[in-house]
Structures are given as structure tokens and as C-alpha cells.
Design an enzyme around this catalytic site. Structure first.
Site, mmCIF file in Angstrom:
data_model
loop_
_atom_site.group_PDB
_atom_site.id
_atom_site.type_symbol
_atom_site.label_atom_id
_atom_site.label_comp_id
_atom_site.label_asym_id
_atom_site.label_seq_id
_atom_site.Cartn_x
_atom_site.Cartn_y
_atom_site.Cartn_z
ATOM 1 N N CYS A 10 29.554 -15.337 34.874
ATOM 2 C CA CYS A 10 28.559 -15.322 33.753
ATOM 3 C C CYS A 10 27.399 -15.680 34.017
ATOM 4 C CB CYS A 10 29.111 -16.471 32.809
ATOM 5 S SG CYS A 10 30.832 -15.995 32.158
ATOM 6 N N LEU A 83 23.838 -31.613 43.914
ATOM 7 C CA LEU A 83 24.071 -30.718 45.031
ATOM 8 C C LEU A 83 24.827 -31.224 46.188
ATOM 9 C CD1 LEU A 83 22.477 -27.955 46.000
ATOM 10 C CD2 LEU A 83 20.891 -29.402 46.977
ATOM 11 N N GLY A 86 26.864 -28.939 52.046
ATOM 12 C CA GLY A 86 27.801 -28.312 53.068
ATOM 13 C C GLY A 86 28.231 -27.000 52.695
ATOM 14 N N GLU A 88 30.542 -24.145 50.339
ATOM 15 C CA GLU A 88 31.846 -23.979 50.003
ATOM 16 C C GLU A 88 32.712 -23.885 51.064
ATOM 17 O OE1 GLU A 88 31.958 -19.996 48.287
ATOM 18 O OE2 GLU A 88 30.434 -20.539 46.756
ATOM 19 N N ASP A 127 41.249 -22.501 37.918
ATOM 20 C CA ASP A 127 40.741 -21.785 38.695
ATOM 21 C C ASP A 127 40.380 -22.477 40.278
ATOM 22 O OD1 ASP A 127 39.643 -19.100 39.396
ATOM 23 O OD2 ASP A 127 37.492 -19.395 38.689
ATOM 24 N N LYS A 129 40.352 -22.625 44.057
ATOM 25 C CA LYS A 129 40.193 -21.812 45.102
ATOM 26 C C LYS A 129 39.227 -22.208 46.063
ATOM 27 C CE LYS A 129 37.135 -18.743 42.304
ATOM 28 N NZ LYS A 129 37.056 -17.483 41.741
ATOM 29 N N ASN A 132 35.619 -22.588 45.021
ATOM 30 C CA ASN A 132 35.512 -24.061 44.182
ATOM 31 C C ASN A 132 35.713 -25.374 44.563
ATOM 32 O OD1 ASN A 132 34.375 -22.195 42.017
ATOM 33 N ND2 ASN A 132 36.722 -22.284 41.279
ATOM 34 N N ASP A 148 33.118 -26.133 39.417
ATOM 35 C CA ASP A 148 33.371 -24.769 38.545
ATOM 36 C C ASP A 148 34.529 -25.025 37.446
ATOM 37 O OD1 ASP A 148 33.270 -22.295 37.441
ATOM 38 O OD2 ASP A 148 32.955 -21.325 39.138
ATOM 39 N N THR A 167 41.465 -16.318 39.381
ATOM 40 C CA THR A 167 41.532 -15.331 40.628
ATOM 41 C C THR A 167 43.000 -14.894 40.897
ATOM 42 O OG1 THR A 167 39.426 -16.305 41.306
ATOM 43 C CG2 THR A 167 40.647 -14.997 42.826
#
Length: 326
Positions: A10, A83, A86, A88, A127, A129, A132, A148, A167
């Protein structure tokens, strides 16, 4: 507002600076038009974005990304987040091929604490994963944070989510079996955590379209995954046991976050001591960014999901093929 540091279904995430202090933050910019399209198939009454943001702003856990501010413009929503320098977990795993077991244990323990906190506060992420899960610094010992919440829903006392989302590689069997038409519980997050732990320890996903013999949906709904000996030879039996107890097709028999935290693999006082120190360290040390170029990809959305999953699996293909020959 500065450079783009991520993208999603999005919108995108941009690096930004607070004018008064020059503090670095991440700003998630969500296109209202694309957001409406992504939620139009939801079977439940929609919850307004500002209401959900207000609820998520009240969440307070060291391993959950902090929402610092929220702005609503004509065309977009702007969510200001702390913020994480490091990057993802996905990029860390791909760069390292797989995580060392002590590192995987440290990260997974923090993930479990975060998801347990969400569930206790009536939130299912839906979600989870490696994309995230964010890392506080580029050092190996660092704080991890779940982010997220675009797919999450606030649960009422009697409501269960019926929306097919997430996902595919990380979706729980009960979601696929009912195509999202029947209720499912926070056990879906525990399945996703099992998939994440599998990837961290081995460097390849348990369910993948790269396995041409069985369709991805059948792999998941039947709980059919393969342990490649070369990838698991250095992984301890307790770690493997925890993976197996999370990747249980029947959600009633799957470990909860509380049960997972009580698993023998996580009864490591030294690891817990390090984790507590990292979680209590408000100011994280920030070494220079990794020189490796991060893996470029877009997150899956509706019709894009299958292609995205295939591309995701390809990141592990070379390592997987190499191990298969061992």
C-alpha cells in the site's frame, strides 16, 4: 523526508528527520486509494485506520516497534515509527546463509515475548515473516522488534478473524483450508513463528514453490516439509523439536507462545540475561550500515502473492541445492 528504505503493498517507508532534534525516524506512507483496494474484500466491518493506530500506539513492549506519531492527509496516511538501523531479519538471514543457533535463539526468544504480549492484548499480527522483524543494529547481539501491523486486527471478546491475508509461505494451514471463511485464532501467529525459526536455523523455507512435486498449498495444509541433512547437521535436537512442535497442522495441538517460552531449548539463562539487557537498553549503539546490498523485493499483495513467494524462495535456492548434494 529523505530516501525510500522499504516498500509494501500500500505504499513505502521513508527515512525522515525530526526538524527540532534531527532525530532519525521511519515514516510509513500509505496510499489511501491502494489501502481501500487492499481492504475491500474484508468480510468483517472495517476498523478505521486512525482508531487502529491509536490502539497500537498504546502497545508498549521493547520488542514491538513504537509508533511515534500519525498524520492523515487527503491522499495518504503517514505513520511515524522508530528507526531500526539493523534492517530486516530477512536480509540478515540471506546475507549469512543462516543464523548461528545461539543468535537464532536470542532473536526468537524476543519474538516470542513480543507476540505473547500482542496476544495478551487482543492483537493477532497475521503477517509474521522475516521481513517484518527488524534489528536494532548491525551487531549480532541486538534487540529485535516486530513491525508492520497492516494485517493485524483488534479482537473483540467473541470475534475471530476470517480474512484471508498474509504471505503464502507463512500462512497457517487453517487459513488455507477454509480460504479465510471460517474463524481462526492467534495460533496462526505461532505457525508463522515456526516457519521463521525454520528459516533462521536452516537458511531455506520449509514450504516453497521450488518444490515442484507438491503444490505450495498442499505442502502447508498437510504439514509436509523436508529437512535437508546438510542444513540441519549443526542444529541441536531441542531446537529441531521446537520447530516441529510449532509446525503442527492442528492449531489445538500447536504450541502457544507461553508453551514455546517454556520449551527446553529456551531455558538458557545466559541468553535471557543478554536479551533482557538488550531490551532494557533504550539507546542502542549503531555501527555503520552493512556494506552488502540488501535483497530487493516488494511485499506480496493479493494477486502478487504467488510471484513474490517464488522470488523469496529463490533467494535460498543456491544454498539449498548446495546442501542437497551433501
Amino acid at each position: 523526508m529523505s530516501k525510500t528504505i522499504g516498500s509494501g503493498a500500500c505504499g513505502e517507508v521513508k527515512l525522515a528527520f525530526v526538524k527540532s532534534t534531527c532525530k532519525k525516524v521511519a515514516v510509513k506512507v500509505i496510499s489511501k486509494k491502494r489501502f481501500r483496494m487492499s481492504t475491500s474484500s474484508d468480510n468483517e466491518p472495517p476498523i478505521s485506520v486512525d482508531t487502529e493506530i491509536e490502539i497500537l500506539k498504546k502497545l508498549n513492549h521493547p520488542c514491538i516497534i513504537r509508533i511515534e506519531n500519525f498524520f492523515d492527509s487527503v491522499d495518504s496516511y503517514y505513520i511515524v515509527l522508530e528507526l531500526m538501523e539493523g534492517g530486516e531479519l530477512f536480509d540478515r538471514v540471506v546475507t549469512s546463509t543462516r543464523l548461528q543457533e545461539p543468535t537464532a535463539k536470542l532473536y526468537f526468544y524476543q519474538m516470542l515475548l513480543a507476540v505473547q504480549y500482542l496476544h495478551e492484548n487482543g492483537v493477532i499480527h497475521r503477517d509474521l515473516k522475516p521481513e517484518n522483524v527488524l534489528l536494532s543494529s548491525t551487531t549480532e547481539e541486538c534487540c529485535v522488534k516486530i513491525t508492520d501491523f497492516g494485517q493485524s486486527k483488534i479482537l473483540g471478546e467473541a470475534s475471530l478473524m476470517r480474512t484471508l491475508c498474509g504471505t503464502p509461505t507463512y500462512l497457517a494451514p487453517e487459513i488455507l483450508n477454509t480460504a479465510g471463511t471460517a474463524g481462526y485464532s492467534n495460533a496462526v501467529d505461532c505457525w508463522s513463528l515456526g516457519v521463521i525459526l525454520f528459516v533462521c536455523l536452516s537458511g531455506y523455507p520449509p514450504f516453497s514453490e521450488q518444490n515442484g512435486k507438491i503444490p505450495l498449498k498442499n505442502q502447508i495444509t498437510e504439514g509436509k516439509y523436508t529437512f535437508i541433512p546438510g542444513a540441519w547437521e549443526h542444529v541441536s535436537k531441542p531446537a529441531l523439536d521446537l520447530v516441529k512442535r510449532l509446525l503442527v497442522v492442528n492449531p489445538d495441538e500447536r504450541l502457544t507462545t507461553k508453551e514455546a517460552l517454556e520449551h527446553p531449548w529456551l531455558q538458557d539463562n545466559n541468553m535471557k540475561s543478554v536479551a533482557q539487557k538488550l531490551m532494557n537498553d533504550i539507546v542502542h549503539s549503531m555501527p555503520p550500515p552493512l556494506t552488502q546490498k540488501p535483497v530487493s523485493r516488494k511485499r506480496a499483495h493479493e494477486g502478487e502473492q504467488e510471484a513474490s513467494t517464488s522470488k523469496y524462495s529463490e533467494q535460498f535456492t543456491a544454498a539449498t541445492e548446495k546442501r542437497a548434494k551433501m
